[in-house]
Each structure stands twice: as C-alpha cells, then as structure tokens.
Design a protein around this motif. Structure first.
Motif, PDB file in Angstrom:
ATOM      1  N   SER A  44      41.847  57.750  17.630  1.00 40.74           N
ATOM      2  CA  SER A  44      41.235  56.595  18.278  1.00 40.74           C
ATOM      3  C   SER A  44      41.863  55.313  17.740  1.00 40.74           C
ATOM      4  CB  SER A  44      39.732  56.560  18.013  1.00 40.74           C
ATOM      5  OG  SER A  44      39.081  57.687  18.563  1.00 40.74           O
ATOM      6  N   VAL A 104      41.134  51.638  16.406  1.00 42.13           N
ATOM      7  CA  VAL A 104      39.982  50.972  15.783  1.00 42.13           C
ATOM      8  C   VAL A 104      40.375  49.566  15.353  1.00 42.13           C
ATOM      9  CG1 VAL A 104      38.270  51.084  13.931  1.00 42.13           C
ATOM     10  CG2 VAL A 104      39.094  53.190  14.997  1.00 42.13           C
ATOM     11  N   THR A 139      35.704  51.035  18.278  1.00 39.49           N
ATOM     12  CA  THR A 139      36.542  52.217  18.416  1.00 39.49           C
ATOM     13  C   THR A 139      36.835  52.466  19.885  1.00 39.49           C
ATOM     14  OG1 THR A 139      35.539  53.213  16.448  1.00 39.49           O
ATOM     15  CG2 THR A 139      36.688  54.700  17.957  1.00 39.49           C
ATOM     16  N   PHE A 168      30.857  54.963  14.963  1.00 37.97           N
ATOM     17  CA  PHE A 168      32.191  55.542  14.872  1.00 37.97           C
ATOM     18  C   PHE A 168      32.318  56.844  15.658  1.00 37.97           C
ATOM     19  CE2 PHE A 168      31.468  53.041  11.066  1.00 37.97           C
ATOM     20  CZ  PHE A 168      32.642  52.294  10.971  1.00 37.97           C
TER      21      PHE A 168
END
Length: 587
Positions: free
Chosen positions: A262, A264, A228, A200
């Motif tokens: 971000s 995801v 991600t 992550f």
C-alpha cells in the motif's frame, strides 16, 4: 492418506492409549475438561489499573454486587483508602435498565471526564471498534458519542488535550466531536474503498503493530494522521462459510512478500475541519514504511520514523506542520534488520529525547539532542534493556526490565538519565522469576506482578526505589493450592551446549520417569524472532504440556539462536536471511 502431517497426527493419537497404560492410577490426573471447559485452574484477575494524574492513587474496576456491573474505584497508594469514583449506576443510559459494560476506559488529562469503550467488535485479531460514551464527573452527564455514525464502527477515540473534544475513526474517516455542543465534524472525506484514514491495512497492523492512526496536536488545533491507499496491492480472498447456506468470498488487500505494498502518507488537518496538508517525505511510499509518528511536546512539530522496506534503516524526520518542511535529525541502521521501539520521551525542556538502539551490540537506551548531533548512552552494561517501565525526569532515573545473568528471568533495574554510574537492580535477589511493574508517573509507587514456573501471578503495591511491599492485591493462593494438589512433574530448566552457543531449554518428564526406559518426545518449537518459549513464568501452569506428560510423553522446548531472548544483537540477528535455517539446525 498421503498427507504427512495427518499421518503424524494419527501416529500420535495411536500412541496415546498405550502411553496411558504406563501411568499410575494413584495420582491426581489432569482432565482436559477441567483445564478448558470447567476452568478449574483459572487464576484471579486484577484491573485494568490506571494511575491517576496526581500519582497518589490509582483507579480500577470492581464488580458492584447490586448491579452486577463495574464500578470504577480509587485506592490511595499511601493509605489504601478506597472510594467509589464512578458507580455503575451512573453508567445507565437514559431509557436503559442496564449499566454500560466497560471494555476499556480512559481519563481526560485533568481526570474530570471518563471515556468508556463498550459494545466492541474485532478487527483482525483485537477488539478495536465499538461504541464510546463520555461521563462528565462534574455534572454527572453521560453522553453517547458518534450519534451520526453507524453503531459499533467507532475506533481509537481519544480526548483532545484540554478534554473538550473527542476524535475518532469510523468507516475509514476521522471525526471530531465537541462535548459541549454535541457538534460532529468529519475532518476527512475521502475514506472508503481503497482509501483508509486514521487506521491501517493488514501489513502495518501485523508487521509494525500500527492500529491507531491519528494524533492530536499539543494545543488541540490540529490532527496529524496516516492515510493508506491499498490500490495496486494483491487481493487475497477469505471464504465466509459459517453464516449462510452458500459461502461468500471476502476480498482482502494483502501484499505478499516482494509484491506491491500500500502507499502510505502523513497529513495534517485543522481539528475544526479544513484542507489536509501532506508531508513530502522522500522515497517511494510503497517501498518505505512510516512506522511511527507523534507530536513533539509543546510544539507544532511531529517526529516521523521512516523504515525502508528491507527494515535495516530507520530515518527520523522532524516535520513542521505550519511550513510542512522536513528535517532529518537521525538515521539508525543495521547490517541485518531493525526493530521499532515505543519508548521515546522528551527531556530537558524538550531539548533531548530518548532513543533505543543496538549500536553497541546490546539493546540500550540513549539520550539524543533535538538536532540529533549529540548522543549519549544512558543504560550501560553487557545486557539488553527488555522494556522501559518508567522514565522519571524529576528524579533523574529510568526504570527498566533486564536480566543480565539469566535470559529466562525478568528484573527491574534503574539507571541515571545523565548516564553516570552503573545499572542498579531494584528487584530483590530472593525473588527468582519474572517481574513486571506498572509505575506511577513520579516513580514512587508501582503495581508489581511476580511469577515463576511454580508461582501464579502475585500482585502487590510497592514503593520505589526501596521495593517495599505496602499491600498484597492478588495472592492467587487458591490457584497455587489447586496446582500443588496435582503433584505435577517439575518443569526443569537447563542449557544445551551446541558448540557455537549454549541454548536455554526446559523439560517435563513423564510421571514415574525411569531413565533406563525410552519415551516418546514432543518438542514444542517456535524458534523465530517474535518470541521465546523458554521462560521462567507461570504461563497458566503450562497445563497442556503437563497433561501430555501424564500421557507418557517427555515434553521439551529449546530457544534456538534468533529467538527474542535478551542475549544481545549477535544472538538476535544470526537469523538474518536464514529464517527457517538456523532454528532447525540448532534443534
């Protein structure tokens, strides 16, 4: 000097010599060198411990006097008999003279193989990358994993359910290694730069406690993982000015509050390699968090928890990895905010699961049907369940930590999984303080740690549910004796009534305290939802604050409303949209 912070530091430093004059020379004074450099007051350590699959014994690390490295030993819970499962001599790689250093270890499901984490490196704040080795206990073979990848880049290695393979992350891609043939298959290929597979970015690590970003399917045929994409997030530059003549900027994708997150998503790929299939989870992937994901036992389905950006709605999906269809089985919401909890366990042949919620005003454990239609309360009472220690379907009980009467303490309770009856306290009444338990899977044994503000951690093996002590494992007697010889001022607990609530607090008075005199006061403050400072635990003896008290200061700490204290939903959520407002006002 215009910086008010530096001015305050200067004032404190100036006062210290004068405070020292008030001290008697007839006592054993604390010295900073003894606390931090010489580590005179260090306590005994224990473990790490792993309960074995049969629940009749546990493994632990112990120094081999001959090699100076760790052996892995087993102790029988019932008899205390000790046996060496793995000698450190078995952990000497070919061509090396030294055994591997064991930073961490994991057993395969059948306990016939051992996965060793070594040569570790820090990622953000924790050592989560390094090298991995596997020892086969049946033939004694020690093999290094990931020979095709760069050293010290491997992360989150774990056995397949049958123990025949190991999957791991390296350089933002996921690999699967066959232990028999040594064949390594890279099952993702697009990792790098802004694409992260199997782990992550900073937001998920910091805010959601997410690091390990992939899961084996129950049959070992697939791997589900997070991907991600940090493109579009703001770049924060850290400066490396310690290992070269000139400083070097380090670009770090770091979304600040209100800026672009971000993107995801969650996909599924065959463990032998192939094309990834992606779940089409509704909602903007940059404004929702995929906070948790795991396989439902004995199935081809995953449970996904989707938290919205305001973090006040948790939408629970069940995803079929064959059809990639999603079904919303539960939605939990709160007018303020929600926390994510990691205590889901499937019950009754996987027809029900456990769920933690504050829906009745207290943090409790519920039993929920697989379709989300039926929900019943398991733990009952006006108290918060602080954490789950063990869920034992065979006996029909859940064991958990709570403290209904004093938020500064921690005790073991149990409740029936069918919700009948009242909560039953297991910890004896004559042991005030904080207790933690590492319980065997069958809930018959536990490694019990007991401590309070004047008692360093005392670790013992107990039987449950009677809480009968079988053996003392760590007494910390010497640490206690060294502490007592200091004749320190007691840390006094009390409550402050501010009208709207009573706040827990503690105070350490200066030595030879005279109530008719005035003393400078240092207030130790945290005051936000991630933790509480007023705890009836050892805390290393709190020697820094004791040292400052010996310099003539009165030390004080208060838990304002909103701190992580087990006092119910209203207490915790009072700070919603008031971070930095409630705590100063309460103080």
């Amino acid at each position: 000097m215009n910086n008010p912070y530096l001015i305050r530091i200067a004032i404190v430093l100036a006062i210290i010599p004068f405070c020292n004059l008030m001290l008697s020379q007839d006592h054993n004074d604390l010295k900073l060198e003894d606390i931090y450099k010489n580590r005179v007051y260090t306590q005994e350590r224990f473990g790490p411990v792993r309960w074995m699959k049969d629940s009749e014994g546990y493994s632990s690390l112990e120094i081999n006097k001959e090699t100076g490295a760790y052996d892995i030993v087993r102790y029988e819970a019932g008899t205390g008999n000790r046996s060496v499962l793995i000698s450190s001599k078995q952990l000497i790689p070919e061509g090396s003279a030294e055994p591997l250093y064991i930073a961490d270890y994991t057993w395969s499901e059948d306990n016939t193989r051992l996965l060793i984490f070594t040569n570790t490196r820090r990622v953000w704040r924790y050592h989560t990358r390094g090298d991995y080795w596997v020892l086969n206990l049946e033939d004694g073979k020690l093999q290094q994993l990931g020979k095709d990848v760069e050293r010290t880049t491997m992360m989150f290695a774990k056995f397949s359910p049958d123990g025949s393979k190991v999957a791991y992350v390296s350089r933002k891609n996921i690999y699967v290694e066959n232990l028999s043939s040594g064949k390594i298959t890279r099952i993702t290929n697009d990792g790098g730069d802004n694409i992260i597979n199997g782990t992550f970015d900073w937001v998920y690590e910091e805010e959601l406690d997410c690091r390990d970003g992939f899961r084996w399917s129950p049959d070992g045929e697939h791997i589900a993982y997070w991907q991600t994409d940090t493109q579009g997030t703001g770049i924060f530059y850290m400066i490396n000015n310690i290992d070269s003549v000139y400083s070097v900027p380090i670009p770090l994708p770091y979304p600040k509050a209100g800026t672009t997150n971000s993107s995801v998503k969650i996909g599924v790929v065959p463990s032998k390699g192939g094309v990834t299939k992606w779940f089409g989870i509704p909602g903007d992937p940059r404004n929702n968090y995929l906070a948790r994901m795991d396989f439902i036992p004995n199935s081809d389905e995953v449970m996904i928890q989707q938290l919205n950006r305001k973090q006040n709605t948790n939408t629970v999906w069940v995803g079929d990895i064959n059809t990639m269809e999603l079904t919303n089985i539960l939605t939990d919401s709160d007018e303020a905010f929600l926390d994510i909890h990691d205590n889901i366990m499937w019950l009754d042949n996987d027809k029900y699961f456990t769920w933690t919620s504050e829906r009745d005003g207290w943090l409790h454990l519920y039993k929920v049907s697989r379709d989300g239609v039926r929900m019943s309360l398991i733990t009952k009472g006006d108290f918060d369940v602080i954490n789950i220690s063990c869920i034992d379907p065979a006996s029909g009980y859940v064991y958990y930590i709570a403290s209904p009467d004093k938020p500064i303490d921690r005790y073991l309770y149990r409740s029936r999984l069918d919700g009948r009856g009242e909560a039953e306290r297991i910890t004896p009444d004559n042991m005030p303080g904080q207790h933690s338990y590492q319980i065997s899977a069958d809930a018959k044994w536990a490694i019990h740690t007991y401590q309070n503000v004047v008692t360093p951690p005392r670790i013992s093996l107990i039987s449950l549910p009677g809480h009968n002590e079988s053996r003392l494992l760590v007494s910390n007697k010497e640490a206690k004796e060294r502490y007592d010889r200091l004749e320190l001022e007691p840390k006094e607990f009390f409550r402050v009534d501010i009208g709207e609530a009573e706040l827990d607090a503690w105070m350490i008075k200066p030595r030879d305290f005279d109530p008719s005199k005035k003393y400078p006061v240092i207030i130790f403050i945290y005051g936000e939802p991630a933790g509480a400072t007023v705890q009836n635990n050892w805390g290393g003896g709190d020697l820094w604050h004791q040292y400052m008290a010996q310099q003539g200061y009165l030390i004080l700490s208060i838990d304002p409303r909103g701190t992580r204290s087990p006092r119910g939903r209203e207490w915790c959520k009072i700070i919603y949209r008031k971070i930095g407002i409630v705590a100063p006002r309460d103080h």
